[in-house]
Design a protein around this motif. Structure first.
Motif, PDB file in Angstrom:
ATOM      1  N   ALA A 105     -11.295  15.657   1.430  1.00  0.00           N
ATOM      2  CA  ALA A 105     -12.414  15.130   2.365  1.00  0.00           C
ATOM      3  C   ALA A 105     -12.090  15.629   3.760  1.00  0.00           C
ATOM      4  CB  ALA A 105     -12.162  13.631   2.477  1.00  0.00           C
ATOM      5  N   VAL A 106     -10.944  15.725   4.251  1.00  0.00           N
ATOM      6  CA  VAL A 106     -10.704  16.351   5.615  1.00  0.00           C
ATOM      7  C   VAL A 106     -10.978  17.935   5.543  1.00  0.00           C
ATOM      8  CG1 VAL A 106      -8.819  16.999   7.178  1.00  0.00           C
ATOM      9  CG2 VAL A 106      -8.825  14.920   5.961  1.00  0.00           C
ATOM     10  N   GLN A 119      -2.641   9.526   9.127  1.00  0.00           N
ATOM     11  CA  GLN A 119      -1.662   8.539   8.320  1.00  0.00           C
ATOM     12  C   GLN A 119      -2.641   7.588   7.477  1.00  0.00           C
ATOM     13  OE1 GLN A 119       0.415   5.219   9.980  1.00  0.00           O
ATOM     14  NE2 GLN A 119       2.126   5.671   8.713  1.00  0.00           N
ATOM     15  N   ILE A 120      -2.376   7.673   6.189  1.00  0.00           N
ATOM     16  CA  ILE A 120      -3.318   6.713   5.452  1.00  0.00           C
ATOM     17  C   ILE A 120      -2.430   5.736   4.741  1.00  0.00           C
ATOM     18  CG2 ILE A 120      -4.914   6.891   3.404  1.00  0.00           C
ATOM     19  CD1 ILE A 120      -5.569   9.763   4.561  1.00  0.00           C
ATOM     20  N   LEU A 121      -3.139   4.607   4.658  1.00  0.00           N
ATOM     21  CA  LEU A 121      -2.336   3.713   3.703  1.00  0.00           C
ATOM     22  C   LEU A 121      -3.707   3.255   2.658  1.00  0.00           C
ATOM     23  CD1 LEU A 121      -0.813   1.128   6.222  1.00  0.00           C
ATOM     24  CD2 LEU A 121      -0.030   3.107   5.306  1.00  0.00           C
ATOM     25  N   LEU A 160       0.865  -1.302  -0.079  1.00  0.00           N
ATOM     26  CA  LEU A 160      -0.010  -0.001   0.017  1.00  0.00           C
ATOM     27  C   LEU A 160       0.845   1.281   0.110  1.00  0.00           C
ATOM     28  CD1 LEU A 160      -2.738  -0.995   2.393  1.00  0.00           C
ATOM     29  CD2 LEU A 160      -2.794  -1.169  -0.101  1.00  0.00           C
ATOM     30  N   VAL A 161       0.252   2.378  -0.580  1.00  0.00           N
ATOM     31  CA  VAL A 161       0.927   3.485  -0.589  1.00  0.00           C
ATOM     32  C   VAL A 161       0.522   4.194   0.760  1.00  0.00           C
ATOM     33  CG1 VAL A 161       1.236   5.792  -1.642  1.00  0.00           C
ATOM     34  CG2 VAL A 161       0.544   3.906  -2.978  1.00  0.00           C
ATOM     35  N   SER A 162       1.656   4.974   1.240  1.00  0.00           N
ATOM     36  CA  SER A 162       1.620   5.641   2.669  1.00  0.00           C
ATOM     37  C   SER A 162       1.638   6.984   2.505  1.00  0.00           C
ATOM     38  CB  SER A 162       2.413   5.131   3.775  1.00  0.00           C
ATOM     39  OG  SER A 162       2.421   5.867   4.697  1.00  0.00           O
ATOM     40  N   PHE A 163       0.731   7.851   3.137  1.00  0.00           N
ATOM     41  CA  PHE A 163       1.012   9.264   3.039  1.00  0.00           C
ATOM     42  C   PHE A 163       0.088   9.882   4.241  1.00  0.00           C
ATOM     43  CE2 PHE A 163      -2.636   7.971   0.395  1.00  0.00           C
ATOM     44  CZ  PHE A 163      -3.600   8.645   0.966  1.00  0.00           C
ATOM     45  N   GLU A 164       0.550  11.066   4.745  1.00  0.00           N
ATOM     46  CA  GLU A 164       0.064  11.894   5.793  1.00  0.00           C
ATOM     47  C   GLU A 164      -0.842  12.911   5.258  1.00  0.00           C
ATOM     48  OE1 GLU A 164       2.922  12.628   8.519  1.00  0.00           O
ATOM     49  OE2 GLU A 164       2.857  10.392   9.306  1.00  0.00           O
ATOM     50  N   VAL A 165      -1.776  13.394   5.913  1.00  0.00           N
ATOM     51  CA  VAL A 165      -2.514  14.603   5.638  1.00  0.00           C
ATOM     52  C   VAL A 165      -2.982  15.252   7.085  1.00  0.00           C
ATOM     53  CG1 VAL A 165      -5.072  15.457   4.861  1.00  0.00           C
ATOM     54  CG2 VAL A 165      -3.850  13.494   3.585  1.00  0.00           C
ATOM     55  N   ARG A 166      -2.513  16.583   6.973  1.00  0.00           N
ATOM     56  CA  ARG A 166      -2.774  17.424   8.480  1.00  0.00           C
ATOM     57  C   ARG A 166      -3.322  18.701   8.172  1.00  0.00           C
ATOM     58  NH1 ARG A 166       3.175  15.794   8.454  1.00  0.00           N
ATOM     59  NH2 ARG A 166       3.326  14.156  10.219  1.00  0.00           N
ATOM     60  N   ILE A 167      -4.524  18.865   8.783  1.00  0.00           N
ATOM     61  CA  ILE A 167      -5.115  20.138   8.505  1.00  0.00           C
ATOM     62  C   ILE A 167      -5.613  20.456   9.907  1.00  0.00           C
ATOM     63  CG2 ILE A 167      -7.011  21.334   7.583  1.00  0.00           C
ATOM     64  CD1 ILE A 167      -7.111  19.658   5.309  1.00  0.00           C
ATOM     65  N   ARG A 168      -4.756  21.563  10.336  1.00  0.00           N
ATOM     66  CA  ARG A 168      -5.156  22.033  11.882  1.00  0.00           C
ATOM     67  C   ARG A 168      -4.930  20.703  12.638  1.00  0.00           C
ATOM     68  NH1 ARG A 168     -10.332  26.037  11.991  1.00  0.00           N
ATOM     69  NH2 ARG A 168      -9.019  26.230  14.034  1.00  0.00           N
ATOM     70  N   LEU A 173      -3.882   8.780  -2.943  1.00  0.00           N
ATOM     71  CA  LEU A 173      -5.063   9.563  -3.027  1.00  0.00           C
ATOM     72  C   LEU A 173      -5.011  10.890  -2.204  1.00  0.00           C
ATOM     73  CD1 LEU A 173      -7.767   6.876  -3.310  1.00  0.00           C
ATOM     74  CD2 LEU A 173      -7.352   8.371  -5.227  1.00  0.00           C
ATOM     75  N   ARG A 174      -3.713  11.234  -1.827  1.00  0.00           N
ATOM     76  CA  ARG A 174      -3.635  12.380  -0.841  1.00  0.00           C
ATOM     77  C   ARG A 174      -4.562  13.486  -1.167  1.00  0.00           C
ATOM     78  NH1 ARG A 174       2.451  12.868   0.117  1.00  0.00           N
ATOM     79  NH2 ARG A 174       2.284  10.586  -0.931  1.00  0.00           N
TER      80      ARG A 174
END
Length: 254
Positions: A56-57, A42-44, A29-37, A49-50
């Motif tokens: 979505a966040v 952490q998403i796999l 799986l592809v790993s990436f992070e999304v941070r908003i405030r 699809l970051r």
């Protein structure tokens, strides 16, 4: 049996820095992070699809913030609020989880965001997805997987895992702690992990059970609190060297 233990002051730095994420086996799986405030995911996923995850966040945070602007008590109350048929779906989910677990709706926020983002990613073709939001996880894999339990200063931390069969997914796996992290817990558990199909419900019940883990008391009463909530599939409590479990959980050593 209750094991006596010395009270430790845990080092919260590993939680703040999310160093437990370094232990995750990404597989294919592809790993990436999304941070908003305050939201830190952490998403796999089966593909990168970051951008979709970020959108979505932003969408769900905006819905929550707009609702709180009209209903400020939603953000601070520690007891359930009644359902609101006019609320956005994510707010309805949190209100329902709070009612079921007899806690405030914000006890379900991390789990709710994890599931709503995860389902958007599945709809966008992710195939498989794991969304971790500060220890609260929406889990949807096509194969049997093991999820470790981070329990702060407990000697059992990262030593015990949950084996999750593919047939049980998608699944919410949420953890609350009275010794680790910034979320409010009125108990002394190092980790309370709850499994449920509804991730918001798992998050809210983890808070309920965590609040029930009190000094000098057996873990049985706290486990019974979780077992009594319809929709809860399993509960695991770690307090120092003690471990208690109920329901559809298969524990494995790590």
């Amino acid at each position: 049996m209750t094991v006596k233990r010395k009270k430790k002051t845990p080092d919260p730095s590993s939680y703040r820095k999310r160093t437990y994420r370094n232990r995750v086996d990404h597989g294919a799986l592809v790993s990436f992070e999304v941070r908003i405030r305050e939201t830190d995911l952490q998403i796999l996923a089966g593909k990168d699809l970051r951008d979709t995850a970020g959108a979505a966040v932003f969408q769900y945070r905006s819905q929550l913030e707009s609702y709180i602007a009209r209903h400020p008590e939603f953000a601070t109350v520690l007891t359930p609020l009644p359902g609101d048929p006019t609320a956005p779906p994510i707010v309805k989910s949190m209100l329902g989880a709070g009612l079921a677990a007899e806690v405030g709706p914000m006890a379900a926020v991390a789990g709710a965001i994890a599931e709503y983002v995860g389902r958007d990613l599945l709809a966008a073709g992710a195939g498989e997805v794991v969304v971790e939001n500060g220890g609260d996880i929406f889990f949807c894999r096509n194969r049997e997987s093991v999820v470790g339990i981070f329990a702060g200063a407990s000697p059992l931390s990262n030593r015990v895992g949950l084996k999750i069969p593919a047939r049980c997914m998608p699944l919410g796996i949420c953890t609350s702690s009275g010794t680790v992290g910034h979320s409010l817990s009125l108990g002394e558990a190092d980790a309370v992990t709850v499994l449920a199909k509804d991730t918001a419900l798992a998050d809210a019940v983890a808070t309920l059970v965590g609040n029930a883990v009190q000094p000098g008391q057996s873990l049985d009463a706290a486990l019974a609190k979780g077992a009594a909530i319809p929709g809860v599939l399993g509960v695991v409590i770690i307090r120092g060297e003690e471990l208690g479990a109920w329901g559809e959980v298969e524990l494995v050593p790590l």
